[in-house]
Design a protein around this motif. Structure first.
Motif, PDB file in Angstrom:
ATOM      1  N   ILE A 253      -0.720   7.763  14.134  1.00  0.00           N
ATOM      2  CA  ILE A 253      -1.763   8.123  13.168  1.00  0.00           C
ATOM      3  C   ILE A 253      -1.377   9.382  12.396  1.00  0.00           C
ATOM      4  O   ILE A 253      -1.564   9.459  11.173  1.00  0.00           O
ATOM      5  CB  ILE A 253      -3.111   8.310  13.879  1.00  0.00           C
ATOM      6  N   THR A 254      -0.821  10.372  13.102  1.00  0.00           N
ATOM      7  CA  THR A 254      -0.437  11.630  12.457  1.00  0.00           C
ATOM      8  C   THR A 254       0.634  11.400  11.393  1.00  0.00           C
ATOM      9  O   THR A 254       0.533  11.907  10.265  1.00  0.00           O
ATOM     10  CB  THR A 254       0.068  12.636  13.503  1.00  0.00           C
ATOM     11  N   VAL A 255       1.657  10.635  11.739  1.00  0.00           N
ATOM     12  CA  VAL A 255       2.731  10.360  10.776  1.00  0.00           C
ATOM     13  C   VAL A 255       2.201   9.567   9.588  1.00  0.00           C
ATOM     14  O   VAL A 255       2.503   9.881   8.424  1.00  0.00           O
ATOM     15  CB  VAL A 255       3.881   9.592  11.473  1.00  0.00           C
ATOM     16  N   ALA A 256       1.381   8.541   9.856  1.00  0.00           N
ATOM     17  CA  ALA A 256       0.847   7.709   8.779  1.00  0.00           C
ATOM     18  C   ALA A 256      -0.048   8.518   7.842  1.00  0.00           C
ATOM     19  O   ALA A 256       0.028   8.369   6.617  1.00  0.00           O
ATOM     20  CB  ALA A 256       0.061   6.534   9.371  1.00  0.00           C
ATOM     21  N   GLU A 257      -0.875   9.388   8.421  1.00  0.00           N
ATOM     22  CA  GLU A 257      -1.788  10.172   7.591  1.00  0.00           C
ATOM     23  C   GLU A 257      -1.057  11.255   6.805  1.00  0.00           C
ATOM     24  O   GLU A 257      -1.370  11.490   5.626  1.00  0.00           O
ATOM     25  CB  GLU A 257      -2.876  10.805   8.471  1.00  0.00           C
TER      26      GLU A 257
ATOM     27  N   TYR B  68      -9.391   4.181   2.683  1.00  0.00           N
ATOM     28  CA  TYR B  68      -8.703   3.549   3.813  1.00  0.00           C
ATOM     29  C   TYR B  68      -8.179   4.591   4.789  1.00  0.00           C
ATOM     30  O   TYR B  68      -8.337   4.449   6.011  1.00  0.00           O
ATOM     31  CB  TYR B  68      -7.557   2.673   3.320  1.00  0.00           C
ATOM     32  N   HIS B  69      -7.545   5.646   4.291  1.00  0.00           N
ATOM     33  CA  HIS B  69      -6.911   6.611   5.184  1.00  0.00           C
ATOM     34  C   HIS B  69      -7.931   7.501   5.879  1.00  0.00           C
ATOM     35  O   HIS B  69      -7.644   8.032   6.963  1.00  0.00           O
ATOM     36  CB  HIS B  69      -5.896   7.446   4.405  1.00  0.00           C
TER      37      HIS B  69
ATOM     38  N   MET C 262       0.814  -1.206   0.000  1.00  0.00           N
ATOM     39  CA  MET C 262       0.000   0.000   0.000  1.00  0.00           C
ATOM     40  C   MET C 262       0.851   1.262   0.000  1.00  0.00           C
ATOM     41  O   MET C 262       0.690   2.150  -0.847  1.00  0.00           O
ATOM     42  CB  MET C 262      -0.941   0.011   1.218  1.00  0.00           C
ATOM     43  N   TYR C 263       1.786   1.350   0.937  1.00  0.00           N
ATOM     44  CA  TYR C 263       2.542   2.589   1.076  1.00  0.00           C
ATOM     45  C   TYR C 263       3.662   2.708   0.048  1.00  0.00           C
ATOM     46  O   TYR C 263       4.019   3.828  -0.353  1.00  0.00           O
ATOM     47  CB  TYR C 263       3.068   2.708   2.504  1.00  0.00           C
ATOM     48  N   ALA C 264       4.216   1.584  -0.410  1.00  0.00           N
ATOM     49  CA  ALA C 264       5.170   1.664  -1.516  1.00  0.00           C
ATOM     50  C   ALA C 264       4.453   2.114  -2.786  1.00  0.00           C
ATOM     51  O   ALA C 264       4.993   2.927  -3.557  1.00  0.00           O
ATOM     52  CB  ALA C 264       5.839   0.305  -1.733  1.00  0.00           C
ATOM     53  N   SER C 265       3.239   1.617  -3.022  1.00  0.00           N
ATOM     54  CA  SER C 265       2.468   2.033  -4.192  1.00  0.00           C
ATOM     55  C   SER C 265       2.159   3.518  -4.130  1.00  0.00           C
ATOM     56  O   SER C 265       2.247   4.221  -5.149  1.00  0.00           O
ATOM     57  CB  SER C 265       1.164   1.233  -4.280  1.00  0.00           C
ATOM     58  N   ILE C 266       1.796   4.006  -2.958  1.00  0.00           N
ATOM     59  CA  ILE C 266       1.520   5.435  -2.802  1.00  0.00           C
ATOM     60  C   ILE C 266       2.757   6.265  -3.161  1.00  0.00           C
ATOM     61  O   ILE C 266       2.677   7.257  -3.899  1.00  0.00           O
ATOM     62  CB  ILE C 266       1.061   5.727  -1.368  1.00  0.00           C
ATOM     63  N   CYS C 267       3.914   5.849  -2.660  1.00  0.00           N
ATOM     64  CA  CYS C 267       5.154   6.598  -2.926  1.00  0.00           C
ATOM     65  C   CYS C 267       5.527   6.561  -4.396  1.00  0.00           C
ATOM     66  O   CYS C 267       5.893   7.595  -4.982  1.00  0.00           O
ATOM     67  CB  CYS C 267       6.288   6.042  -2.070  1.00  0.00           C
TER      68      CYS C 267
ATOM     69  N   PHE D 162      -0.649   9.898   3.167  1.00  0.00           N
ATOM     70  CA  PHE D 162      -1.880  10.335   2.495  1.00  0.00           C
ATOM     71  C   PHE D 162      -1.894  11.826   2.157  1.00  0.00           C
ATOM     72  O   PHE D 162      -2.016  12.198   0.987  1.00  0.00           O
ATOM     73  CB  PHE D 162      -3.083   9.990   3.373  1.00  0.00           C
ATOM     74  N   VAL D 163      -1.750  12.684   3.152  1.00  0.00           N
ATOM     75  CA  VAL D 163      -1.941  14.124   2.927  1.00  0.00           C
ATOM     76  C   VAL D 163      -0.901  14.683   1.964  1.00  0.00           C
ATOM     77  O   VAL D 163      -1.240  15.350   0.974  1.00  0.00           O
ATOM     78  CB  VAL D 163      -1.908  14.890   4.270  1.00  0.00           C
TER      79      VAL D 163
END
Length: 339
Positions: free
Chosen positions: A199-203, A259-260, A117-122, A207-208
């Motif tokens: 949560i803050t770091v992940a979002e 999801y986020h 998920m997060y590698a795809s986002i990057c 995401f943001v």
């Protein structure tokens, strides 16, 4: 009676992942998620495996095209394949409700989900940013080195791989119970400060910031179509870049935005920070759907590779037609000299 016993056993198997808020609100989130996960992963596995394997083979043929984000697309395909290859184990578990393998394998498959998920986002963000930047600054694209993309990709894998470690760590409770996995894994309780920080770091990072970058790239690429094209950069090149950026934005918003948005409430429900029953029910109900949407990126990402392959086909066809015209012109000039 047998069905009642089976349901009771299923509920007990998932009780390790049941929070106090769920018990207080009389919520059992096990009625539909098993069939939902199994159906979704069955539909994704074969097409995702074939599409990403073929895409990886095609992309490696064009690896020398440094201004087309090929390196990022190869890494995106690898991230999708890592998740797709873990789907058979997920399918087996959600159909049988039994995990016969080592707990480490369960946590690895669980980890690969979030790594994907997060590698795809990057990598989607990098593809959008690079295509937009090279479109707006074409002279910079000529000086760009392929090793820059390799270095950025390696850094992404290291950072994302490290950042995703808390996901399996927080779910590695009750190690003596080796029969449960995935959705039935327990949760380690965290204090409020650590949870809010996570949560803050992940979002923000997951995401943001990517949303802002992809939205900016889409806007700048759209604006560039209204400007007069440069001598060596036609309008078709800008349209292809816009299609690529738009597709990155579509994959991002379809697969990762739900999801986020839900993740904030879901994490607080599991950590018993939120106890409002309507919020608890909504967060728990939508969580399986959000995870299934996130897995759809394995099917949507190959569309990016199709657009890229079509660009190369167009380039080859133009190159071939120019060679043919030059040969015809040389033949005509030669025949006129003889005549």
């Amino acid at each position: 009676m047998a069905n009642l016993d089976k349901y009771t056993e299923t509920f007990k198997m998932g009780s390790n992942s049941t929070s106090t808020a769920e018990i207080y609100c009389n919520v059992t989130n096990v009625k539909f998620q098993y069939s939902l996960y199994a159906t979704t992963y069955i539909l994704i596995f074969i097409p995702g495996l074939l599409a990403n394997s073929a895409a990886l083979w095609v992309l490696c043929r064009f690896i020398s095209k440094k201004n087309k984000a090929i390196i990022f697309m190869i890494n995106l395909s690898v991230a999708d394949l890592a998740h797709v290859l873990s789907l058979p184990l997920r399918i087996y578990y959600y159909i049988s409700h039994h995990w016969p393998f080592q707990r480490a394998l369960c946590l690895l498959c669980f980890y690969l989900k979030y790594l994907n998920m997060y590698a795809s986002i990057c990598f989607l963000t990098c593809i959008s940013l690079q295509r937009c930047f090279f479109l707006l600054k074409p002279f910079r694209a000529r000086d760009w080195k392929r090793r820059y993309d390799v270095g950025i990709s390696a850094a992404i894998w290291i950072i994302v791989g490290t950042a995703c470690l808390p996901f399996p760590i927080l779910r590695s409770t009750d190690l003596n119970n080796n029969k449960s996995c995935f959705a039935d894994l327990g949760y380690k309780q965290m204090n409020a400060v650590a949870l809010v920080g996570m949560i803050t770091v992940a979002e923000l990072a997951g995401f943001v910031i990517p949303v802002i970058i992809i939205a900016w790239c889409t806007w700048k690429t759209t604006i560039s179509l209204r400007q007069p094209p440069m001598a060596f950069q036609g309008i078709s090149e800008r349209q292809k870049a816009l299609r690529m950026v738009f597709m990155c934005a579509a994959v991002f918003f379809i697969c990762f935005t739900p999801y986020h948005i839900n993740f904030i409430f879901y994490a607080m429900v599991k950590e018993t920070i939120i106890s409002s029953c309507p919020v608890v029910r909504i967060a728990l109900y939508f969580h399986p759907f959000c995870l299934c949407l996130a897995s759809l990126c394995c099917l949507l990402d190959p569309i990016l590779y199709y657009f890229m392959a079509s660009e190369f086909r167009d380039q080859l066809s133009r190159h071939g037609s120019s060679v043919t015209r030059s040969r015809l012109m040389s033949k005509e000039s030669g025949s006129s000299m003889i005549g």
